[in-house]
Design an enzyme around this catalytic site. Structure first.
Site, PDB file in Angstrom:
ATOM      1  N   GLU A 246      69.860  40.841  47.735  1.00 38.39           N
ATOM      2  CA  GLU A 246      70.396  42.073  48.318  1.00 38.39           C
ATOM      3  C   GLU A 246      69.758  43.291  47.655  1.00 38.39           C
ATOM      4  O   GLU A 246      69.403  44.263  48.332  1.00 38.39           O
ATOM      5  CB  GLU A 246      71.911  42.120  48.159  1.00 38.39           C
ATOM      6  CG  GLU A 246      72.533  43.389  48.708  1.00 38.39           C
ATOM      7  CD  GLU A 246      74.044  43.459  48.499  1.00 38.39           C
ATOM      8  OE1 GLU A 246      74.638  44.489  48.866  1.00 38.39           O
ATOM      9  OE2 GLU A 246      74.627  42.494  47.949  1.00 38.39           O
ATOM     10  N   ARG A 247      69.584  43.246  46.352  1.00 42.73           N
ATOM     11  CA  ARG A 247      69.018  44.392  45.634  1.00 42.73           C
ATOM     12  C   ARG A 247      67.532  44.550  45.915  1.00 42.73           C
ATOM     13  O   ARG A 247      67.029  45.682  45.986  1.00 42.73           O
ATOM     14  CB  ARG A 247      69.312  44.239  44.142  1.00 42.73           C
ATOM     15  CG  ARG A 247      70.798  44.429  43.870  1.00 42.73           C
ATOM     16  CD  ARG A 247      71.258  43.986  42.505  1.00 42.73           C
ATOM     17  NE  ARG A 247      72.704  44.213  42.383  1.00 42.73           N
ATOM     18  CZ  ARG A 247      73.484  43.659  41.476  1.00 42.73           C
ATOM     19  NH1 ARG A 247      72.968  42.822  40.575  1.00 42.73           N
ATOM     20  NH2 ARG A 247      74.789  43.921  41.453  1.00 42.73           N
ATOM     21  N   GLY A 368      75.853  47.363  44.251  1.00 47.33           N
ATOM     22  CA  GLY A 368      76.123  47.639  42.848  1.00 47.33           C
ATOM     23  C   GLY A 368      75.618  49.025  42.516  1.00 47.33           C
ATOM     24  O   GLY A 368      74.428  49.324  42.687  1.00 47.33           O
TER      25      GLY A 368
END
Length: 385
Positions: A246-247, A368
């Site tokens: 995802e990052r 995040g």
């Protein structure tokens, strides 16, 4: 510097994606943003074109390219080239989170149930982690699953859920064992139509107007054993193992968006005149452009290497955190400076740079918050787990 990331196969795929974008996306972006939703027909068109399901195995109708992120990066670049940020984000949720979670954690029955229709765009996926009182602190999740015969009774609420209105399946992080400590959480797949599962508000956001983001509500929702994704109690470890992708996706979006805005700004300053000459002829403009292009190129080099590492199963949690942290910060810096070079016109939403400025801000929060990225990187530096 010549880029060496792609092969001729990726170039051929880019031609397919570009044709799809010109045909199905370019003329519809403004309407989607006014509707605050990207309709299902573009999902179905993308599925038909072979643009969705790149990570799904071939036996389920996908491209089998889970470990060749270059194909996904082509899609990201082509959507951002035309400033289709909201659609890129919605597809990213499906392609870089929902499908990989099912591929990596699902059993054969679950893959057969969900993946073929996710590849065609008939099923839209989402993941629900964030709660009204809990953001980056996943251990604070309160949504609970009480064990009953044949499954769980789920109660709680999630918020800021991308694809929240249109999603047909939602991977929900649930506390299945109140005394379980680090093994208190599991991933349960909640499906559209389950009794007690409802959508709350479609949330008004700063940017990403064409992407549906919503609150989700779970009131005594029965989720059967067949919808447990992965290991019972393994939720946090499963999230930790899959968050790097995802990052990486966020970092790739950052580079593609910054590149597109920069290119449009170069064109603008070369055409716009002030004090009898093009803005591009002022030294300050050229210095700004030089600094921005350098930042973009250096960041792209790092993200390209992160893609290569991911393809080789070598991308670490820290590598992904660095890519997300630097990429999203760079994106916001560059777009802010591009807006400044547009002057008052940059603040008008009729110009792509204005919309891109709004859309970019969330990049430093989701996946995040960047403060969490710094904590991950800092702990690694000083040898803390």
């Amino acid at each position: 510097m010549k880029r060496h990331l792609y092969t001729s196969d990726h170039d051929d795929f880019r031609a397919v994606v570009r044709e799809f974008v010109e045909r199905e996306v370019v003329g519809n972006i403004e309407g989607w943003e006014q509707q605050k939703l990207t309709p299902r027909d573009v999902w179905l068109a993308a599925g038909k074109q072979g643009i969705l399901g790149l990570a799904a195995p071939e036996e389920y109708g996908g491209a089998g390219a889970l470990h060749d992120y270059r194909y996904r990066n082509v899609v990201i670049e082509e959507l951002n080239r035309v400033f289709a940020t909201s659609l890129a984000g919605g597809f990213g949720l499906q392609e870089d989170i929902a499908i990989p979670y099912i591929v990596e954690l699902g059993n054969d029955g679950q893959k057969q149930r969900w993946l073929p229709s996710m590849v065609t765009g008939e099923i839209i996926g989402a993941i629900a982690m964030t709660e009204p009182g809990t953001g980056s602190d996943l251990r604070g999740i309160a949504t609970s699953g009480r064990r009953v015969d044949g499954g769980w009774i789920v109660n709680g609420a999630k918020t800021f859920i991308t694809n929240g209105i249109q999603s047909d399946i939602v991977i929900v992080v649930v506390k299945t064992d109140p005394e379980g400590g680090s093994r208190a959480f599991s991933l349960l797949v909640v499906e559209r139509g389950m009794d007690g599962f409802s959508r709350g508000r479609q949330l008004a956001k700063v940017g990403m107007d064409g992407q549906d983001t919503a609150e989700l509500i779970f009131e005594d929702v029965f989720v059967p054993d067949a919808n447990l994704l992965g290991e019972l109690g393994g939720g946090l470890n499963q999230l930790r193992n899959l968050l790097p992708l995802e990052r990486l996706s966020i970092a790739a979006q950052a580079v593609a968006s910054a590149t597109s805005v920069f290119d449009s700004t170069v064109k603008y300053v070369d055409e716009r005149r002030a004090f009898g000459q093009p803005i591009a002829d002022f030294q300050n403009t050229r210095f700004e452009l030089a600094s921005m292009r350098t930042e973009i190129d250096v960041t792209r080099a790092f993200v390209d290497q992160a893609i290569v590492a991911y393809n080789a199963s070598d991308l670490t949690v820290v590598d992904a955190a660095e890519a997300k942290l630097w990429g999203s910060e760079m994106q916001n810096r560059v777009i802010d400076r591009c807006l400044q070079l547009h002057g008052g016109y940059g603040f008008m939403l009729e110009y792509p740079v204005g919309r891109a400025y709004q859309d970019a801000r969330v990049q430093r929060i989701f996946g995040g918050a960047n403060e969490i990225m710094k904590e991950i990187i800092g702990r690694d530096i000083v040898g803390r787990r």
